[in-house]
Design a protein around this motif. Structure first.
Motif, PDB file in Angstrom:
ATOM      1  N   ILE A  41      41.995  33.237   6.678  1.00 12.00           N
ATOM      2  CA  ILE A  41      42.240  34.734   6.900  1.00 12.00           C
ATOM      3  C   ILE A  41      43.633  35.131   6.937  1.00 12.00           C
ATOM      4  N   THR A  42      44.617  34.224   7.250  1.00  8.04           N
ATOM      5  CA  THR A  42      45.893  34.745   7.157  1.00  8.04           C
ATOM      6  C   THR A  42      46.574  34.765   5.738  1.00  8.04           C
ATOM      7  N   LYS A  43      45.697  33.947   4.848  1.00  8.15           N
ATOM      8  CA  LYS A  43      46.229  33.649   3.418  1.00  8.15           C
ATOM      9  C   LYS A  43      47.563  32.768   3.788  1.00  8.15           C
ATOM     10  N   GLY A  44      47.724  32.038   4.647  1.00  8.65           N
ATOM     11  CA  GLY A  44      48.614  31.229   4.980  1.00  8.65           C
ATOM     12  C   GLY A  44      50.196  32.086   4.679  1.00  8.65           C
ATOM     13  N   ARG A  45      50.331  33.188   5.107  1.00 11.11           N
ATOM     14  CA  ARG A  45      51.570  33.622   4.781  1.00 11.11           C
ATOM     15  C   ARG A  45      52.695  33.404   5.673  1.00 11.11           C
ATOM     16  N   PHE A  46      52.177  33.208   6.668  1.00 11.60           N
ATOM     17  CA  PHE A  46      53.229  32.549   7.991  1.00 11.60           C
ATOM     18  C   PHE A  46      53.859  31.147   7.563  1.00 11.60           C
ATOM     19  N   LEU A  47      53.499  30.399   6.638  1.00 10.68           N
ATOM     20  CA  LEU A  47      53.944  29.403   6.122  1.00 10.68           C
ATOM     21  C   LEU A  47      54.980  29.436   5.107  1.00 10.68           C
ATOM     22  N   LYS A  48      55.520  30.658   4.866  1.00  7.61           N
ATOM     23  CA  LYS A  48      56.528  30.979   3.836  1.00  7.61           C
ATOM     24  C   LYS A  48      57.595  30.044   4.412  1.00  7.61           C
ATOM     25  N   PRO A  49      58.487  30.246   5.479  1.00  4.22           N
ATOM     26  CA  PRO A  49      59.439  29.614   5.824  1.00  4.22           C
ATOM     27  C   PRO A  49      59.388  27.913   5.804  1.00  4.22           C
ATOM     28  N   VAL A  50      58.015  27.439   6.104  1.00  3.75           N
ATOM     29  CA  VAL A  50      58.070  26.113   6.125  1.00  3.75           C
ATOM     30  C   VAL A  50      57.999  25.592   4.525  1.00  3.75           C
ATOM     31  N   PHE A  51      57.232  26.323   3.887  1.00  3.72           N
ATOM     32  CA  PHE A  51      57.243  26.113   2.219  1.00  3.72           C
ATOM     33  C   PHE A  51      58.713  26.036   1.958  1.00  3.72           C
ATOM     34  N   GLU A  52      59.521  26.932   2.042  1.00 12.26           N
ATOM     35  CA  GLU A  52      60.927  26.978   1.514  1.00 12.26           C
ATOM     36  C   GLU A  52      61.655  25.968   2.143  1.00 12.26           C
TER      37      GLU A  52
END
Length: 697
Positions: A41-52
């Protein structure tokens, strides 16, 4: 009984356990589904800091996504989308970013992140830019990750389907002084197959020389699968074309990898000039070799090719350290004499088309000069070192039969030594040691050239001499030292001695022409015979003492069975002017001996034979006058030789002694030889003062 009584209690105990397992499994699946649902649903956009943070920790590089970011399961594959993503370079790099892209859109196989090789089901990469740089010490590079020393290079994953558009790469190698900006053709693949080739084009600079490059990756599928990288590349720089082909372990690594190389162009000196190495100019060349790079050494083996009309083979090692060093062993079966012209400063193309005088003029020499005035490349010679061993089987020459050249060259910090330089010439051997030391200003140059006994017949056969009847030999040595930054200037200031001796033998000069000098006529004027039989030479010496570039006869003295030939005058390395006079005095009474000097004048490039000298003309005039005033027999009195020539002692002649040391066979000092003069008398008139020649001696 106890067992039977206990059996019914087992079933009630297992049921709660099954409930716990079931509930746990439902809970786990529910959690996974919830995570999947949230991510979907969110497309995982909130994981950007975690990914970085995660990628930065794995690569020891800062990672940032400036645009949209998505990371989720779609539905069972991990989808990663990142816009305007950047991966930082190490602090020492010249650009802040190792990698940047306008868009990365990919599908990742989840289990491949845990087990085995990473696999991408699909990749859409747009506007990517890659910066590949080496440290000056060549110890590490930008594409090696981890903060630990060495680290691990980036490994490409397996990609089933890909579209790569608008990609560029920049490559810098400070050690090689190479900078390249490359554009990569659009790449499209399906079923993990890219196609036959991937093309690359670009421009760059190597040691301040611009170049263009075109390359093709012949095995893109093997490359993607971390297999073989079959690369073919062509580079054009400074009128040269260089082809390189081979199989690389990675796209940016040629260490210890054999590569097929071929270089061709109009002048090999332009090619090596790119890396700061100076060699003599060549005509068009085409050379192939096998190249292996190992550390700072580039080894070219199995080298074979041509330059001009000559062949060359051997090996070459270039060490690209603090000082460039060349170490080579070369062989040539046949060297064309025109291709050898650059070794003394001539442009071989001008020599081939217009001759040596025009080639000398092109170097700045005065009109009609023969010696080139091309300056030594002093600054460049002091920047690199070289060792060369070169053997040449034969030289293709119209006149001089030269073969078996063996040259050892050593260049160290501006001091160039050709020592020894040996070759065979007309069944004789020449050994020489030449030193060009550019460290003092101007350069200190020394020449030591030694000719072993050589048959005259063989030596002059190229000029039309009939060998039969000529048994004489000649040997000699030239030792000169001067100062100057060109061959001409060093000889124009030189001091030393040149001497050639002739032991006993015979000389027959029928039908001889030496350059523009008719040697047959010259000798006939010396002996006043038709030379129907060989001349018996007892001994002879042609020697010059050189001071400040001017060579004075010291002495010229040849003793034959019938005559004594003496010479005066000399020549100048400064102006290349020649002023020599030869005179033959008979040992017995004879008529028509023609005692007056026969001269050689002009210049090195255009010598002139004065077969009828002014003195001989005056004698002819005197004879004519007597013929008119007296009886006809009186006319011959002007040509009478009373036959008072004193035979020469051959000891001092064969020892190449100076004029002062020459003696007659009776041990008396000779009064008919001396520096710059033919005798103390000229005809019947005593000389008050020794005549100068060339306005110097």
């Amino acid at each position: 009984m106890d067992v039977a009584r206990d059996t019914p209690t087992a079933a009630p105990v297992s049921r709660p356990r099954r409930h716990i397992v079931r509930n746990t499994l439902i809970g786990v699946l529910g959690t996974i589904f919830a995570i999947w649902l949230v991510l979907f649903i969110t497309k995982g956009r909130f994981l950007k800091p975690v990914f970085e943070r995660f990628v930065a920790g794995q690569t020891d590089r800062k990672v940032a996504v400036a645009g949209d970011f998505q990371l989720y399961f779609a539905p069972l594959r991990i989808k990663l989308l990142a816009e305007r993503i950047t991966v930082a370079n190490p602090a020492w790099a010249t650009r802040p970013e190792l990698f940047r892209a306008d868009l990365i859109d990919t599908r990742i196989a989840p289990l491949s992140l845990i087990f085995g090789k990473r696999r991408l089901y699909g990749l859409d990469l747009r506007g990517a830019a890659l910066d590949l740089e080496w440290t000056p010490s060549h110890s590490t590079n930008t594409w090696t990750f981890s903060g630990k020393k060495g680290g691990e290079p980036f490994a490409l994953p397996r990609i089933d389907r890909a579209t790569v558009v608008g990609s560029t790469a920049r490559y810098i190698d400070p050690q090689l002084q190479v900078l390249a900006d490359l554009k990569i053709d659009t790449i499209r693949s399906t079923d993990a197959r890219i196609g036959d080739t991937v093309g690359v084009q670009g421009t760059g600079i190597v040691r301040r020389t611009p170049f263009t490059v075109t390359a093709r990756l012949l095995s893109p599928n093997e490359t993607v699968a971390r297999g073989q990288n079959k690369l073919v590349a062509q580079m054009r720089a400074a009128n040269n074309v260089i082809d390189i082909a081979g199989t690389l372990p990675s796209l940016a690594d040629i260490e210890n990898v054999p590569l097929r190389t071929r270089a061709r162009g109009r002048d090999m000196s332009e090619l090596l000039g790119i890396i700061g190495v100076v060699i003599p100019q060549t005509r068009r060349y085409d050379v192939a070799a096998r190249l292996v790079k190992s550390g700072d050494r580039y080894r070219f083996t199995n080298m074979a090719g041509r330059f001009g009309q000559s062949d060359v083979a051997g090996r070459l090692t270039i060490t690209n350290a603090a000082r460039i060093h060349l170490d080579s062993v070369l062989t040539t079966r046949r060297l064309d004499i025109v291709d050898a012209a650059p070794f003394i400063g001539y442009n071989p193309d001008i020599v081939a088309a217009r001759g040596t005088v025009a080639a000398a003029a092109a170097t700045g020499a005065a009109p009609q000069r023969l010696m080139p005035d091309a300056e030594f490349p002093v600054a460049t010679m002091q920047r690199f070192d070289a060792d060369l061993k070169w053997t040449i089987a034969a030289v293709r020459s119209r006149n001089v039969p030269v073969s078996n050249i063996d040259m050892t060259l050593d260049l160290e910090r501006g001091r160039l030594a050709l020592s020894p330089l040996t070759f065979s010439m007309a069944r004789g051997n020449v050994a020489s040691d030449l030193v060009f030391d550019t460290r003092p200003r101007p350069s200190a140059v020394s020449y030591d050239i030694r000719l072993s006994p050589t048959p005259l017949g063989r030596l002059l056969a190229g000029y039309g001499l009939i060998e039969s009847g000529t048994t004489g030999t000649i040997k000699g040595r030239a030792q000169l030292a001067g100062r100057g930054d060109s061959i001409h200037r060093s000889l124009a200031t030189s001091r030393g001695r040149i001497a050639f001796t002739m032991p006993g033998g015979t000389l027959w000069t029928r039908n001889v022409q030496l350059a523009e000098l008719d040697l047959g006529t010259f000798v006939q004027k010396m002996f006043e015979e038709k030379l129907k039989k060989p001349v018996q030479v007892n001994c002879g010496l042609i020697a010059f003492t050189v001071r400040d570039g001017v060579a004075a006869a010291d002495p010229i003295l040849i003793d034959t069975s019938k005559n004594v030939i003496a010479g005066r005058g000399g020549f100048s390395f400064k102006t290349e002017a020649v002023d020599l006079a030869f005179r033959a005095d008979g040992k017995k009474f004879s008529l028509f001996s023609g005692q007056s000097p026969v001269g050689i004048g002009g210049y090195f490039a255009s010598p002139r034979l004065d077969v009828i000298s002014p003195q001989l003309l005056s004698r002819a005039g005197a004879g004519l006058g007597l013929a008119l005033l007296a009886t006809p027999p009186a006319a011959v009195l002007a040509f009478v030789d009373v036959g008072n020539a004193k035979s020469a002692a051959c000891g001092p002649i064969l020892a190449a002694a100076t004029a002062r040391a020459q003696r007659t066979t009776k041990g008396e000092p000779r009064d008919d030889v001396g520096r710059g003069t033919i005798s103390k008398t000229d005809g019947d008139k005593p000389q008050a003062k020794r005549k100068k020649f060339l306005g110097i001696f």
